[in-house]
Design a protein around this motif. Structure first.
Motif, PDB file in Angstrom:
ATOM      1  N   ASP A 168       1.189  12.433  10.875  1.00 56.27           N
ATOM      2  CA  ASP A 168       1.890  11.626   9.860  1.00 56.27           C
ATOM      3  C   ASP A 168       1.000  10.473   9.403  1.00 56.27           C
ATOM      4  N   TYR A 169       0.372   9.810  10.369  1.00 55.96           N
ATOM      5  CA  TYR A 169      -0.449   8.644  10.053  1.00 55.96           C
ATOM      6  C   TYR A 169      -1.669   9.053   9.226  1.00 55.96           C
ATOM      7  N   VAL A 170      -2.344  10.113   9.688  1.00 51.94           N
ATOM      8  CA  VAL A 170      -3.547  10.566   8.978  1.00 51.94           C
ATOM      9  C   VAL A 170      -3.177  10.997   7.554  1.00 51.94           C
ATOM     10  N   GLY A 171      -2.047  11.707   7.427  1.00 54.55           N
ATOM     11  CA  GLY A 171      -1.608  12.142   6.087  1.00 54.55           C
ATOM     12  C   GLY A 171      -1.444  10.940   5.162  1.00 54.55           C
ATOM     13  N   ALA A 172      -0.788   9.891   5.656  1.00 55.42           N
ATOM     14  CA  ALA A 172      -0.495   8.728   4.804  1.00 55.42           C
ATOM     15  C   ALA A 172      -1.751   7.906   4.505  1.00 55.42           C
ATOM     16  N   VAL A 173      -2.564   7.642   5.519  1.00 48.77           N
ATOM     17  CA  VAL A 173      -3.722   6.769   5.244  1.00 48.77           C
ATOM     18  C   VAL A 173      -4.851   7.505   4.518  1.00 48.77           C
ATOM     19  N   SER A 174      -4.956   8.833   4.722  1.00 45.85           N
ATOM     20  CA  SER A 174      -6.013   9.525   3.965  1.00 45.85           C
ATOM     21  C   SER A 174      -5.609   9.573   2.492  1.00 45.85           C
ATOM     22  N   GLU A 175      -4.305   9.660   2.241  1.00 50.25           N
ATOM     23  CA  GLU A 175      -3.823   9.601   0.852  1.00 50.25           C
ATOM     24  C   GLU A 175      -4.174   8.240   0.236  1.00 50.25           C
ATOM     25  N   LEU A 176      -3.965   7.171   1.017  1.00 47.60           N
ATOM     26  CA  LEU A 176      -4.312   5.823   0.537  1.00 47.60           C
ATOM     27  C   LEU A 176      -5.820   5.733   0.261  1.00 47.60           C
ATOM     28  N   ALA A 177      -6.618   6.273   1.187  1.00 51.22           N
ATOM     29  CA  ALA A 177      -8.084   6.233   1.008  1.00 51.22           C
ATOM     30  C   ALA A 177      -8.465   6.956  -0.287  1.00 51.22           C
ATOM     31  N   CYS A 178      -7.848   8.115  -0.519  1.00 52.68           N
ATOM     32  CA  CYS A 178      -8.204   8.906  -1.706  1.00 52.68           C
ATOM     33  C   CYS A 178      -7.772   8.191  -2.991  1.00 52.68           C
ATOM     34  N   GLU A 179      -6.606   7.579  -2.946  1.00 51.09           N
ATOM     35  CA  GLU A 179      -6.131   6.825  -4.124  1.00 51.09           C
ATOM     36  C   GLU A 179      -7.105   5.686  -4.451  1.00 51.09           C
ATOM     37  N   LEU A 180      -7.567   4.994  -3.421  1.00 53.13           N
ATOM     38  CA  LEU A 180      -8.509   3.885  -3.644  1.00 53.13           C
ATOM     39  C   LEU A 180      -9.850   4.407  -4.155  1.00 53.13           C
ATOM     40  N   LEU A 181     -10.295   5.541  -3.612  1.00 52.15           N
ATOM     41  CA  LEU A 181     -11.577   6.111  -4.062  1.00 52.15           C
ATOM     42  C   LEU A 181     -11.486   6.555  -5.521  1.00 52.15           C
ATOM     43  N   ASP A 182     -10.326   7.082  -5.926  1.00 50.21           N
ATOM     44  CA  ASP A 182     -10.158   7.469  -7.333  1.00 50.21           C
ATOM     45  C   ASP A 182     -10.229   6.236  -8.242  1.00 50.21           C
ATOM     46  N   LEU A 183      -9.630   5.131  -7.788  1.00 48.62           N
ATOM     47  CA  LEU A 183      -9.690   3.895  -8.588  1.00 48.62           C
ATOM     48  C   LEU A 183     -11.129   3.372  -8.661  1.00 48.62           C
ATOM     49  N   MET A 184     -11.867   3.516  -7.555  1.00 47.13           N
ATOM     50  CA  MET A 184     -13.275   3.073  -7.557  1.00 47.13           C
ATOM     51  C   MET A 184     -14.087   3.885  -8.565  1.00 47.13           C
ATOM     52  N   ALA A 185     -13.877   5.215  -8.544  1.00 42.83           N
ATOM     53  CA  ALA A 185     -14.623   6.075  -9.472  1.00 42.83           C
ATOM     54  C   ALA A 185     -14.300   5.688 -10.917  1.00 42.83           C
ATOM     55  N   GLU A 186     -13.024   5.407 -11.161  1.00 41.55           N
ATOM     56  CA  GLU A 186     -12.609   5.015 -12.508  1.00 41.55           C
ATOM     57  C   GLU A 186     -13.284   3.695 -12.909  1.00 41.55           C
ATOM     58  N   GLY A 187     -13.329   2.768 -11.960  1.00 39.76           N
ATOM     59  CA  GLY A 187     -13.958   1.465 -12.217  1.00 39.76           C
ATOM     60  C   GLY A 187     -15.459   1.567 -12.434  1.00 39.76           C
ATOM     61  N   LEU A 188     -16.068   2.650 -11.928  1.00 41.19           N
ATOM     62  CA  LEU A 188     -17.513   2.845 -12.130  1.00 41.19           C
ATOM     63  C   LEU A 188     -17.779   3.708 -13.361  1.00 41.19           C
ATOM     64  N   HIS A 234       0.803  -1.230   0.000  1.00 44.76           N
ATOM     65  CA  HIS A 234       0.000   0.000   0.000  1.00 44.76           C
ATOM     66  C   HIS A 234       0.829   1.270   0.000  1.00 44.76           C
ATOM     67  N   GLY A 235       2.120   1.161   0.298  1.00 41.48           N
ATOM     68  CA  GLY A 235       2.977   2.353   0.238  1.00 41.48           C
ATOM     69  C   GLY A 235       2.995   3.202   1.503  1.00 41.48           C
ATOM     70  N   VAL A 236       2.197   2.857   2.512  1.00 41.29           N
ATOM     71  CA  VAL A 236       2.267   3.622   3.776  1.00 41.29           C
ATOM     72  C   VAL A 236       3.522   3.145   4.516  1.00 41.29           C
ATOM     73  N   PRO A 237       4.435   4.074   4.866  1.00 39.41           N
ATOM     74  CA  PRO A 237       5.692   3.639   5.483  1.00 39.41           C
ATOM     75  C   PRO A 237       5.462   2.885   6.797  1.00 39.41           C
ATOM     76  N   PHE A 238       6.211   1.817   6.952  1.00 36.65           N
ATOM     77  CA  PHE A 238       6.129   0.990   8.164  1.00 36.65           C
ATOM     78  C   PHE A 238       6.360   1.851   9.417  1.00 36.65           C
ATOM     79  N   ASP A 239       7.339   2.784   9.335  1.00 36.69           N
ATOM     80  CA  ASP A 239       7.686   3.618  10.498  1.00 36.69           C
ATOM     81  C   ASP A 239       6.523   4.499  10.943  1.00 36.69           C
ATOM     82  N   THR A 240       5.732   4.955   9.977  1.00 34.50           N
ATOM     83  CA  THR A 240       4.586   5.817  10.304  1.00 34.50           C
ATOM     84  C   THR A 240       3.572   5.042  11.138  1.00 34.50           C
TER      85      THR A 240
END
Ligand code: GA4
Length: 323
Positions: free
Chosen positions: A129-149, A56-62
């Motif tokens: 740091d955590y919110v920045g990384a996981v909200s980015e992941l959420a947005c990336e997934l939502l963009d893929l969902m929109a594309e798939g629809l 998923h690309g979220v750094p382990f350290d975060t």
């Protein structure tokens, strides 16, 4: 742009052997892979309302830094923890969940993702740091969902979460080992956090390696979801069910009390939510004469009011279904 073919016919949820689908996000780097990835995400949201993301690309350290902070917090004496409470609207809570008498075998911290004053003082850096990384992941997934629809504006869902006024939350749930001497073998109430669907758009859940999460498909049995500290589980929330006019379904889930003899379970959830004044109704691409809107429009603030007057297991969306 790579798009997956539309799939209006949902496959039957009951005829498939169970296993939460795994989505490998590294597939987005090659063209054919991205096509499969989008298709898999859309199917997972239609059939299960949950999937697991690896690479998923979220750094382990975060993740490790917030986990450490959380465990340090929960290790403190009760009196110190209660000074960070009550949980309503944000802060430390123990056993009581929400305002209407729901109880669970856990303690937790409920924080607003975008309001630093709700973060415990020495936590802010790790939370941001955590919110920045996981909200980015959420947005990336939502963009893929929109594309798939096949939605031309692929930011149609993610921009609600990217909005500076977004009402997204962060929750750290801590399930100490269940004390059998206090509750006994026959205690029927071995629920850590009772059944519910998440009200928001998308939930990104991460837990340590202690089991507890279970999901249930409509009319189906409870199914354990194995913990995987290196992955995230992504759950469709009620708001995304409405935005997709029921094409994606929010998943009913619960956490069992932690029956591990020694180790605590800790889960961290990011709940991606719209701003309070955002109107939640099916996007126009999901509505047609043959497929009319299933819901009456409501603001996120109105939905939150429905949450405040409901019990955890209530189906809050019923109030907004068109008859
Ligand atoms: C479930 C998802 C999130 O944990 C939460 C929960 C909230 C709370 O703990 O205050 C609620 C619950 C959740 C939905 C119904 C209401 C509100 C407890 C409850 C009984 C923070 C959320 O947004 O909704």
């Amino acid at each position: 742009m790579v798009v997956a073919s539309p799939n209006p016919l949902k496959r039957s949820k009951k005829t498939k052997a169970f296993g939460v689908p795994t989505i490998d996000l590294s597939l987005k780097h090659d063209n054919h892979g991205e096509y499969c990835l989008i298709d898999q995400i859309v199917s997972a949201c239609e059939e299960y309302g949950i999937f697991k993301v690896v690479n998923h690309g979220v750094p382990f350290d975060t993740v490790a830094a917030l986990e450490r902070r959380g465990l340090d917090f929960f290790r403190q004496p009760d009196a110190t923890k209660h000074r960070a409470g009550p949980p309503n609207p944000f802060g430390y809570g123990s056993r009581t969940i929400g305002p209407n008498g729901d109880m669970g075998h856990l303690e937790y911290l409920l924080l607003h993702a975008n309001i630093p004053s709700t973060h415990p003082p020495n936590f802010s850096c790790e939370v941001n740091d955590y919110v920045g990384a996981v909200s980015e992941l959420a947005c990336e997934l939502l963009d893929l969902m929109a594309e798939g629809l096949w939605v031309p504006d692929k930011t149609v869902f993610s921009r609600l979460i990217r909005d500076v006024q977004s009402d997204s939350l962060l929750r750290l749930n801590h399930y100490p080992p269940f004390d059998w001497s206090l509750h006994g073998d026959r205690d029927p109430d071995r629920i850590g956090f009772g059944e519910h669907s998440d009200p928001q758009i998308l939930t990104i859940l991460r837990s340590n390696d202690v089991a507890g999460l279970q999901i249930s498909m409509p009319d189906g049995p409870w199914l354990p979801v194995p913990p995987d500290p290196n992955a995230f589980y992504v759950m469709v929330g009620d708001a995304l069910q409405v935005l997709t006019n029921g094409r994606f379904t929010s998943v009913k889930h619960r956490a069992m009390a932690n029956i591990s003899s020694s180790k605590s379970r800790m889960s961290i959830m990011f709940f991606g939510a719209p701003p309070l004044n955002a109107v939640i109704s099916p996007i126009k691409e999901m509505v047609s004469a043959l497929n009319p809107s299933l819901y009456t429009p409501f603001t996120w603030d109105e939905y939150k009011r429905a949450m405040r007057t409901s019990r955890l297991s209530d189906c809050r969306l019923n109030q907004f279904k068109r008859r």
